[in-house]
Write a protein that holds these residues in place. Structure first.
Motif, mmCIF file in Angstrom:
data_model
loop_
_atom_site.group_PDB
_atom_site.id
_atom_site.type_symbol
_atom_site.label_atom_id
_atom_site.label_comp_id
_atom_site.label_asym_id
_atom_site.label_seq_id
_atom_site.Cartn_x
_atom_site.Cartn_y
_atom_site.Cartn_z
ATOM 1 N N LYS A 132 24.024 -6.396 20.497
ATOM 2 C CA LYS A 132 23.663 -7.762 20.898
ATOM 3 C C LYS A 132 24.116 -8.760 19.835
ATOM 4 O O LYS A 132 24.030 -8.491 18.638
ATOM 5 C CB LYS A 132 22.169 -7.877 21.164
ATOM 6 C CG LYS A 132 21.305 -7.882 19.941
ATOM 7 C CD LYS A 132 19.856 -8.200 20.278
ATOM 8 C CE LYS A 132 19.130 -8.560 18.995
ATOM 9 N NZ LYS A 132 17.862 -9.149 19.181
ATOM 10 N N PRO A 133 24.622 -9.914 20.284
ATOM 11 C CA PRO A 133 25.059 -10.943 19.341
ATOM 12 C C PRO A 133 23.899 -11.492 18.520
ATOM 13 O O PRO A 133 22.748 -11.457 18.942
ATOM 14 C CB PRO A 133 25.636 -12.039 20.246
ATOM 15 C CG PRO A 133 25.931 -11.359 21.538
ATOM 16 C CD PRO A 133 24.904 -10.280 21.671
ATOM 17 N N GLY A 134 24.235 -11.988 17.333
ATOM 18 C CA GLY A 134 23.238 -12.610 16.477
ATOM 19 C C GLY A 134 23.601 -12.471 15.016
ATOM 20 O O GLY A 134 24.604 -11.861 14.657
ATOM 21 N N ASP A 135 22.759 -13.062 14.174
ATOM 22 C CA ASP A 135 22.910 -12.943 12.725
ATOM 23 C C ASP A 135 21.938 -11.881 12.234
ATOM 24 O O ASP A 135 20.751 -11.904 12.574
ATOM 25 C CB ASP A 135 22.599 -14.273 12.037
ATOM 26 C CG ASP A 135 23.682 -15.312 12.286
ATOM 27 O OD1 ASP A 135 24.846 -14.915 12.510
ATOM 28 O OD2 ASP A 135 23.372 -16.515 12.245
ATOM 29 N N PHE A 136 22.443 -10.971 11.408
ATOM 30 C CA PHE A 136 21.651 -9.861 10.896
ATOM 31 C C PHE A 136 21.722 -9.857 9.370
ATOM 32 O O PHE A 136 22.668 -9.310 8.791
ATOM 33 C CB PHE A 136 22.172 -8.534 11.462
ATOM 34 C CG PHE A 136 22.070 -8.442 12.958
ATOM 35 C CD1 PHE A 136 20.950 -7.885 13.551
ATOM 36 C CD2 PHE A 136 23.090 -8.921 13.770
ATOM 37 C CE1 PHE A 136 20.847 -7.815 14.932
ATOM 38 C CE2 PHE A 136 22.998 -8.844 15.152
ATOM 39 C CZ PHE A 136 21.869 -8.298 15.736
ATOM 40 N N PRO A 137 20.737 -10.489 8.717
ATOM 41 C CA PRO A 137 20.713 -10.452 7.252
ATOM 42 C C PRO A 137 20.537 -9.010 6.778
ATOM 43 O O PRO A 137 19.885 -8.207 7.441
ATOM 44 C CB PRO A 137 19.496 -11.295 6.877
ATOM 45 C CG PRO A 137 19.099 -12.027 8.109
ATOM 46 C CD PRO A 137 19.618 -11.250 9.266
ATOM 47 N N TYR A 138 21.126 -8.691 5.628
ATOM 48 C CA TYR A 138 20.969 -7.364 5.057
ATOM 49 C C TYR A 138 20.850 -7.460 3.546
ATOM 50 O O TYR A 138 21.151 -8.492 2.944
ATOM 51 C CB TYR A 138 22.116 -6.437 5.463
ATOM 52 C CG TYR A 138 23.502 -6.880 5.053
ATOM 53 C CD1 TYR A 138 23.995 -6.613 3.773
ATOM 54 C CD2 TYR A 138 24.327 -7.548 5.943
ATOM 55 C CE1 TYR A 138 25.275 -7.001 3.396
ATOM 56 C CE2 TYR A 138 25.607 -7.932 5.575
ATOM 57 C CZ TYR A 138 26.077 -7.650 4.300
ATOM 58 O OH TYR A 138 27.338 -8.042 3.932
ATOM 59 N N ASP A 139 20.377 -6.373 2.946
ATOM 60 C CA ASP A 139 20.309 -6.282 1.500
ATOM 61 C C ASP A 139 20.503 -4.833 1.081
ATOM 62 O O ASP A 139 20.716 -3.955 1.910
ATOM 63 C CB ASP A 139 19.001 -6.869 0.947
ATOM 64 C CG ASP A 139 17.753 -6.089 1.349
ATOM 65 O OD1 ASP A 139 17.868 -4.985 1.932
ATOM 66 O OD2 ASP A 139 16.652 -6.570 1.080
ATOM 67 N N CYS A 140 20.437 -4.605 -0.207
ATOM 68 C CA CYS A 140 20.404 -3.257 -0.758
ATOM 69 C C CYS A 140 18.931 -2.970 -1.025
ATOM 70 O O CYS A 140 18.288 -3.709 -1.769
ATOM 71 C CB CYS A 140 21.215 -3.175 -2.056
ATOM 72 S SG CYS A 140 21.017 -1.617 -2.956
ATOM 73 N N THR A 141 18.387 -1.928 -0.405
ATOM 74 C CA THR A 141 16.958 -1.663 -0.578
ATOM 75 C C THR A 141 16.622 -1.239 -2.004
ATOM 76 O O THR A 141 15.474 -1.364 -2.420
ATOM 77 C CB THR A 141 16.464 -0.585 0.408
ATOM 78 O OG1 THR A 141 17.217 0.613 0.202
ATOM 79 C CG2 THR A 141 16.602 -1.060 1.847
ATOM 80 N N ILE A 142 17.606 -0.768 -2.743
ATOM 81 C CA ILE A 142 17.384 -0.369 -4.133
ATOM 82 C C ILE A 142 17.441 -1.592 -5.048
ATOM 83 O O ILE A 142 16.706 -1.683 -6.024
ATOM 84 C CB ILE A 142 18.439 0.676 -4.569
ATOM 85 C CG1 ILE A 142 18.381 1.891 -3.651
ATOM 86 C CG2 ILE A 142 18.241 1.087 -6.026
ATOM 87 C CD1 ILE A 142 19.552 2.855 -3.797
ATOM 88 N N HIS A 143 18.305 -2.537 -4.718
ATOM 89 C CA HIS A 143 18.499 -3.765 -5.508
ATOM 90 C C HIS A 143 18.403 -4.958 -4.551
ATOM 91 O O HIS A 143 19.422 -5.492 -4.108
ATOM 92 C CB HIS A 143 19.882 -3.742 -6.189
ATOM 93 C CG HIS A 143 20.151 -2.479 -6.935
ATOM 94 N ND1 HIS A 143 20.903 -1.446 -6.406
ATOM 95 C CD2 HIS A 143 19.732 -2.070 -8.156
ATOM 96 C CE1 HIS A 143 20.948 -0.452 -7.290
ATOM 97 N NE2 HIS A 143 20.243 -0.790 -8.349
#
Length: 133
Positions: free
Chosen positions: A112-123
């Motif tokens: 599905k279209p959209g913005d998906f923020p992400y990070d590094c779960t360790i940092h």
């Protein structure tokens, strides 16, 4: 002979520096590959897979913002000196799990279209956004 820290502010600075060095050297880990969402596969080599790629280097995602089509395959290459993840911060849309230095992982972009923020779960200070359109 035991090591002793200097008094006052110097003690706090020395203790903080020691903690940062240990964290970097040990490559602190969240102990798991995350849960839910799209699965990822880990491979060896600096640029496994084809298509869209995110490289982790110097504790940053490069590029930090990426636009892909629904269902695109994304390869994440860890060119850093410690283990990292690339994990959606909401809804569990994708998670590479732990990627060791010199390794890579792939995952499938959400359908599905959209913005998906992400990070590094360790940092968690490492951040980016995957845009699906």
């Amino acid at each position: 002979m035991p090591f002793s820290f200097p008094p006052g502010r110097a003690r706090i600075a020395a203790a903080t520096a020691c903690a940062l060095v240990l964290t970097t050297l040990l490559g602190c880990s969240n102990g798991g590959g995350g849960g839910g969402g799209e699965t990822a596969s880990t491979t060896t080599g600096p640029s496994a897979g084809s298509g869209t790629q995110v490289t982790i280097s110097d504790f940053t995602f490069q590029p930090a913002s990426l636009t892909v089509s629904p269902g695109a395959t994304i390869t994440v290459v860890n060119d850093d000196t410690t283990t990292h993840t690339l994990t959606a911060t909401k809804g569990g849309a994708f998670d590479t799990g732990d990627i060791d230095p010199g390794k890579s992982a792939t995952f499938t972009a959400p359908s599905k279209p959209g913005d998906f923020p992400y990070d590094c779960t360790i940092h968690p200070f490492m951040k980016g956004t995957l845009t699906v359109e």
